[in-house]
Design a protein around this motif. Structure first.
Motif, mmCIF file in Angstrom:
data_model
loop_
_atom_site.group_PDB
_atom_site.id
_atom_site.type_symbol
_atom_site.label_atom_id
_atom_site.label_comp_id
_atom_site.label_asym_id
_atom_site.label_seq_id
_atom_site.Cartn_x
_atom_site.Cartn_y
_atom_site.Cartn_z
ATOM 1 N N UNK A 48 26.472 -5.228 90.642
ATOM 2 C CA UNK A 48 26.757 -5.015 89.222
ATOM 3 C C UNK A 48 27.814 -3.928 89.095
ATOM 4 N N UNK A 49 28.737 -4.129 88.167
ATOM 5 C CA UNK A 49 29.803 -3.141 88.010
ATOM 6 C C UNK A 49 29.364 -1.985 87.110
ATOM 7 N N UNK A 50 28.274 -2.176 86.383
ATOM 8 C CA UNK A 50 27.850 -1.124 85.454
ATOM 9 C C UNK A 50 26.515 -0.499 85.854
ATOM 10 N N UNK A 51 26.371 -0.233 87.158
ATOM 11 C CA UNK A 51 25.136 0.407 87.618
ATOM 12 C C UNK A 51 25.058 1.836 87.076
ATOM 13 N N UNK A 52 23.852 2.326 86.810
ATOM 14 C CA UNK A 52 23.717 3.694 86.295
ATOM 15 C C UNK A 52 24.289 4.713 87.280
ATOM 16 N N UNK A 53 24.717 5.828 86.747
ATOM 17 C CA UNK A 53 25.355 6.853 87.581
ATOM 18 C C UNK A 53 24.408 7.395 88.660
ATOM 19 N N UNK A 54 23.102 7.331 88.433
ATOM 20 C CA UNK A 54 22.147 7.879 89.391
ATOM 21 C C UNK A 54 22.079 7.044 90.669
ATOM 22 N N UNK A 55 22.485 5.762 90.593
ATOM 23 C CA UNK A 55 22.445 4.892 91.774
ATOM 24 C C UNK A 55 23.504 5.354 92.760
#
Lengths: 414, 414, 414
Positions: B32-39
């Motif tokens: 996914x291109x919009x993974x959360x920043x914490x990943x």
């Protein structure tokens, strides 16, 4: 035959060879002692280096499958760690084309394709070495179709990343890319003239980067293409000309090849055009172009000839008519060689807009050498070179230098 | 025979073989291109990697002594430096047991013991790979007693440290322990059913750490045991599930093995229970337990069967009935394979006491593959996988992700 | 013969051998638990280490050219990366002298020249090991002339830099010198007494650094010479005695060799004198001198003898009269060995002028060993040692220690 160990099955469907190649270089660099402080490589490392230390396992399986597994333990400047140098399997069962997959350097030029065990100089010409490393040099993951006939060769390859390898004298670990480079490499070459005594070789090669490596959002230059090269001697591995990392959409190299041979004389020359298409260039910042070329030749004093290899469309080394054996009055073969090579990595270096300037520097090298081939597998190369680098740093100060170097290579193979 | 070079003395007391194995992987990761920043692993490295590049010297000396010296130049994520992969000497002169000492991976499971040159997938199942690495995986110093008969195998080993090796893409040098790990590894396995067409394999294995490595008084975790694993594809070497380092008194892994074969079909499954006994645990902090299992199977479309190897009590690869030779209408063997694998490294992940929580994450992987075996020594594996990771960070934010990947392995041996 | 694979051409002009050598060590260190805080190596690493893992390609080409290409994957403390251990070509066509060029350790002492596959102890005596590493040890670039007759050997070599190599457990990358070391190494040795049962060996060796490496103007010590050594066991690679880096104009080592053999008994002893000439020493700072010596001996309980090798002028290992085969009542050969070794790297350690003091420390080691040779190619060495180090730090605090260690080496070759 020169004594390489070889095994074969009785039906000829399987063969297996073990080969070795060792090259140790010693060199002294003679630089000005009063170089300006801005010059960075003011004291190049005189000393020794193991350039190549290879062990090669290759052969044939099930009649139509060829393979090669080569490890190298040498390096530039200092020995790299032991690593895979070549590893591929090839299907040779079709008449029209051979297919090869694995890690190897696809054919992309006359100096590129020439034998390194029989090379006329210690290193390839700077312009040719830089060209092959864009998308087609050593240890590159590749898949290729090609064929070599008596009078011509064609080759087309899709190429990926190079093998990672730690250099023993590095200052840090390699960085891991987010996505790896994708490129191509193609070549067509042949011999319009080929008689018993004379030969003319012409060729055209093209290679390019379709997608530069993605080094991640945090990198200063996310999609870098960098052109740089060493001064044709690697006892010290410093690169004196360097474009710096350029954020790129793509890059390409076009090369023209010419070669000629008449009895004991050979001559070869290549010219290269390098282009980089910038990614998201700012207004006024243009796409850089660079050039480089060389001409080199040799004369085997003892009358032997370099062999032209139709499988690589390039020159192999010299096989002595009689091996070194002083008791019988035999001293092996001697060859005189000379080269002029130039590489210009300046582009708009005086541009008003600083972002458009590339002050990579221009490097001109004149080399003279005497090669002593004792047997097909043992030789010593004596080479002097005069190096002239003209280069400016960002502040406009000259950081180039002129120097001479003298080097000896000791080599054996089996 | 498949063309491995072999030498033998005339009395048969000495044999000597040289073998090679090369595996190059290419993969693309679709995240996914919009993974959360914490990943953290938001952009896995699409590209290529040399997984294995081995040269193997083995044979027999003085009739009863077997030996193996194997070097590997491949790696996970990036090529490791050239290193010893296996090196052992074995006395086979007693009927009741064989004794082996040196560096090797003792037998500790069905996936563990299976041939990596003939494996059905690019990587072992995550649960099995993690299990073997606790005290019994590759490059471990070991001393073992074992025997393999026609219907069963037993093995017991005392194991020490693994070989040190620099990874080319590491971010730092290895740390030196103060005292090295001591462990054991045992396995018993057999075939209660074994007919011409059908076979049932069952097995039980146990391995454990008696003394974890002592990393010195200055280390944050002095006696660490850490369970973690990669998602069954190593073009990118990132581990998505990881227990973290746990200060431990000891650790153990118990595994159950099941395998079955009927003509061209094979099926295998293993389940593992991992336990860590904490050292000097604070009040309320309990000893963690984890689990993992997989089931996988395959169908050779062209009618051949995977061979069950009684010496390893595991499945070998597929030998094509006819080698690739399009002119004769032969294309080699094709096999369809599928796997479901799960590994849960969460333990008390919602515990009120933070020190008791282990948020290592849960990883589920579904894989489908098509394996094309051209000759006994050349093959290509095409594999798609769907990976689902559920994991929380210390703050309670989800750092897992779902993605798919597609990979091709090119392999040859000799 | 012991089963090394060998190929030869029918005319005998070419031969080719592949050999392997593997040594894995396991050791426990028993140190005082209440050592003062100033002592640095307070917890030596008990565990395992691969000391040598070599593959050797050697042979003869065109009748008069010998060659050797040896790779090593073992190390001290931790495994180094795979690297070239030896690589040389030699012309043996003259009766008066042989000429060798490449990477190799020139002959420079009795312990230096002895076979490491057949050594009586796990490591060479500290004084001998330190002596050979000044300008003549492993992986050094060299060019040598030498000859070995039935009763004496002479050797003279000019030596350069050693191979660069990354140690897996290092804490940083190697630094690159500006100019590399230049040295010499010479030896003359022979057997004044040589009968069927008895032999006396005497020898004299000298080696020296003509130009120390130039580590650049920025280095703390620009032309360093450093003498230091490990305590004759390398499962932990820490050096307990160390002169520190001394800015030097030159350095030299002189060694005296004595050896004797009577039937199953052997004895050998060497004494060394080490001198460093300082570069631009301040007033009152003198040129340091150090000494070291050892005596060791062995008794083969089963009646065999160590073979004296006239080609190296040193002792080889023990070949069992009957190989291990319990069914026939054969257990191989057993040898008892003992050694006392001392090395003093203190010089003016109580001098009033701090710059004149060298507090490198004094190390005394007593070792006892039992060697079990199962076949010519398989053996186990059991060795206990008592180590006493007396050393002061700059503040005058004692940082030495006494400890014992027990070690087992498992070894095979082919």
């Amino acid at each position: 035959k020169n004594g390489s160990p070889m095994l074969a099955s009785s039906d000829g469907a399987f063969t297996f060879n073990i080969k070795g190649l060792f090259q140790a270089d010693a060199a002294t660099y003679n630089q000005d002692s009063n170089l300006p402080a801005a010059v960075t490589a003011r004291d190049l490392n005189s000393g020794t280096n193991i350039r190549r230390a290879r062990v090669i396992f290759n052969g044939k399986m099930f009649s139509d499958f060829d393979y090669n597994l080569t490890f190298d333990f040498g390096g530039a400047g200092a020995e790299d760690v032991g690593r895979v140098h070549e590893a591929w399997v090839q299907y040779s069962g079709f008449k029209s084309a051979k297919f090869r997959v694995g890690e190897f350097a696809p054919s992309v030029g006359l100096a590129d394709a020439g034998s390194q065990g029989g090379s006329a100089f210690l290193e390839r010409p700077a312009a040719a070495e830089m060209a092959r490393n864009v998308s087609a040099g050593d240890t590159r993951m590749s898949i290729a179709a090609f064929n070599a006939r008596d009078r011509y060769l064609w080759s087309f390859a899709v190429t990926g990343n190079t093998m990672s390898s730690l250099n023993t004298a590095a200052s840090g670990f390699n960085t891991v890319n987010n996505d790896e480079q994708l490129g191509i490499a193609a070549r067509i070459a042949g011999t319009p003239v080929k008689t018993k005594d004379a030969l003319i070789h012409v060729g055209l090669n093209y290679s390019g980067i379709i997608n530069p490596a993605d080094t991640g959002a945090a990198a200063a230059t996310r999609y870098p293409v960098q052109l740089r090269e060493r001064p044709e001697l690697r006892v010290d591995a410093t690169r004196l000309v360097d474009s710096g990392a350029i954020n790129a959409d793509s890059a390409s190299v076009t090369g023209l090849e010419f070669g000629a041979q008449y009895k004991s004389l050979f001559l070869q020359s290549e010219a290269f055009d390098y282009r980089i298409e910038r990614l998201n260039a700012a207004t006024g910042v243009t796409n850089p172009k660079f050039t480089g070329w060389y001409v080199e030749g040799g004369w085997v004093l003892t009358g032997e000839s370099r062999k032209y290899n139709t499988q690589t469309a390039a020159f192999d080394g010299v096989t002595p008519a009689a091996n070194f054996d002083p008791a019988s009055g035999h001293w092996g073969a001697f060859e005189l060689v000379a080269r002029y090579s130039t590489l210009d990595l300046n582009y708009h270096d005086q541009a008003a807009l600083a972002a458009d300037r590339i002050r990579g520097g221009q490097q001109d090298i004149t080399s003279l050498g005497l090669n002593w081939q004792l047997t097909p597998t043992v030789r010593f190369l004596f080479q002097g070179q005069s190096v002239e680098v003209k280069r400016l740093n960002a502040a406009g100060d000259p950081i180039g230098q002129d120097y001479t170097a003298f080097a000896v290579r000791s080599q054996f193979g089996f």
